[in-house]
Design an enzyme around this catalytic site. Sequence first.
Site, PDB file in Angstrom:
ATOM      1  N   ASN A 210      35.681  25.154  -6.385  1.00  0.00           N
ATOM      2  CA  ASN A 210      36.337  24.015  -5.751  1.00  0.00           C
ATOM      3  C   ASN A 210      36.300  22.739  -6.575  1.00  0.00           C
ATOM      4  O   ASN A 210      36.853  21.730  -6.160  1.00  0.00           O
ATOM      5  CB  ASN A 210      35.693  23.747  -4.382  1.00  0.00           C
TER       6      ASN A 210
ATOM      7  N   ASP B 260       7.251  -1.542  11.693  1.00  0.00           N
ATOM      8  CA  ASP B 260       6.525  -0.405  11.136  1.00  0.00           C
ATOM      9  C   ASP B 260       5.742   0.364  12.201  1.00  0.00           C
ATOM     10  O   ASP B 260       4.759   1.033  11.902  1.00  0.00           O
ATOM     11  CB  ASP B 260       5.585  -0.861  10.017  1.00  0.00           C
TER      12      ASP B 260
ATOM     13  N   LYS C  57      29.476  24.234   2.382  1.00  0.00           N
ATOM     14  CA  LYS C  57      29.624  22.783   2.362  1.00  0.00           C
ATOM     15  C   LYS C  57      31.066  22.424   2.692  1.00  0.00           C
ATOM     16  O   LYS C  57      32.002  22.980   2.128  1.00  0.00           O
ATOM     17  CB  LYS C  57      29.237  22.267   0.972  1.00  0.00           C
TER      18      LYS C  57
ATOM     19  N   ARG D  89       0.810  -1.217   0.000  1.00  0.00           N
ATOM     20  CA  ARG D  89       0.000   0.000   0.000  1.00  0.00           C
ATOM     21  C   ARG D  89       0.845   1.270   0.000  1.00  0.00           C
ATOM     22  O   ARG D  89       0.336   2.363  -0.229  1.00  0.00           O
ATOM     23  CB  ARG D  89      -0.953   0.005   1.207  1.00  0.00           C
TER      24      ARG D  89
ATOM     25  N   GLY E 243       1.254 -15.758   8.837  1.00  0.00           N
ATOM     26  CA  GLY E 243       0.747 -15.133  10.050  1.00  0.00           C
ATOM     27  C   GLY E 243       1.842 -14.711  11.005  1.00  0.00           C
ATOM     28  O   GLY E 243       3.015 -15.069  10.853  1.00  0.00           O
TER      29      GLY E 243
ATOM     30  N   GLU F 234      -9.446 -11.295  16.762  1.00  0.00           N
ATOM     31  CA  GLU F 234      -9.267 -10.545  15.526  1.00  0.00           C
ATOM     32  C   GLU F 234     -10.619 -10.040  15.029  1.00  0.00           C
ATOM     33  O   GLU F 234     -11.652 -10.695  15.226  1.00  0.00           O
ATOM     34  CB  GLU F 234      -8.610 -11.422  14.460  1.00  0.00           C
TER      35      GLU F 234
END
Length: 459
Positions: free
Chosen positions: A382, A118, A347, A28, A93, A168
């Site tokens: 540079n 996650d 930088k 997703r 599962g 569930e």
Amino acid sequence: MTSSTDSLKPTSSRSCLAIVLAAGEGTRMKSGKPKVLHQVANRSMVGHVLATLAKAGATSVAAVIGPDRDDVAREVQKNFPEARIFVQKDRLGTAHAVLSAREALDQGADDVIIAFGDTPLVLAETFAKLRAPLAQGAGVVAMGFYAKDPNGYGRFITAGDQLLAIREHKDASESEREITLCNGGLMAVRGDLALALLDRVRNDNAKGEYYLTDIVEIARALGHRTDIVVVPEDEVHGVNDRAQIAAAERIIQERLRQEAMASGVTLIAPETVFFSYDTQLGQDVVVEPHVVFGPGVVVEEGAVVHSFSHLEGTRIASGAGVGPFARLRPGASIGPKAKVGNFVEIKNTEVGAGAKVSHLTYLGDASIGAEVNIGAGTITCNYDGFGKYRTEVGEGAFVGSNSSLVAPVTIGKGAFVGSGSVITDNIPDNALGLGRGRQIVKEGWALEFREKAQAAKKK
């Protein structure tokens, strides 16, 4: 029947194996990158989880990943070098996923935490709360939350403060679906029970999968206590799509802003400032609106970061000022009381104490001494298309506006560079360097030019 607590160790002295489930592809997310590698506050989600587990006292980690996911394995071991990697070849599962790490479970641990790669918002304190009841005799501890919208979540079936089962959503009855105390996913299991419980899980459910949540009923049937730790809903957010990762970013940014202000930092418009997970700000730092901190930024006491600046891989010393509209890239180091002004990019450059780089300037691969003045429009040249070269500017030097310093080149202490110069050779201490064409003045030229132009226009 619960086990005797006489032989149980306090949580602080108990070994803890954390099993991190990170095999999901995250379809997703609509991405070629595995879900757990997507970032929140400049750190991968699985990186957040591993760092939090380490803070919570995990002594070992087993990460369960999908086949051919060397990228996930590298990220896990970058964040927890001693982590062991296990592959879940078939998706059968959550209990099946945990059993992919059977070898780690076989080695024994006092506590086992089962986490998900996650869920980057879980706090270290929550992992500690999950472990604590195990030391007091519980066999299984599950994390729950009261859901504003419980649709799709597993429900906690309870009796008093005891957890009887986790149902569930697809398997729940109509009355059970009215329950708002829902499963947050994370669990802690006593190490000496973990394999016995997991091996008893069956797949006789609506999805035909081996649910980790079934170990609650199994543990109770064997006489073990099952406890609940309730946390705020915001903490248990998993991430399945781009909208949810944006929601997670909002939550973690708000946490980081609150932590910064609590430590003595002034954020004038907190909601407009974005931090990295590792941003370090000293006391009395002031951050104006619309500032973005990338990874690796340290700002010391009393410095000011003005609006619309972007910082990454940078150290700003005490009392320095940066911005507005400044960009500091990796390797930039700004000295005490130095000034980096608007539309300046730096930088891999050290700017010395009290130096001024006030506006419209690029400095790359350079060393700028203390009390140097860099005029507007100055650049270090540079890069020649093949290599990078350094520019050295000695303390107290003055570089006039619109100058180009062609590296490698050294400007001596106290030296002057005339405005508009292109400097290709070293300038000694206290010398003047000029690198520009001599000015020519033609009297009356402009009047003659205009007359000719006007006549041509009339024709």
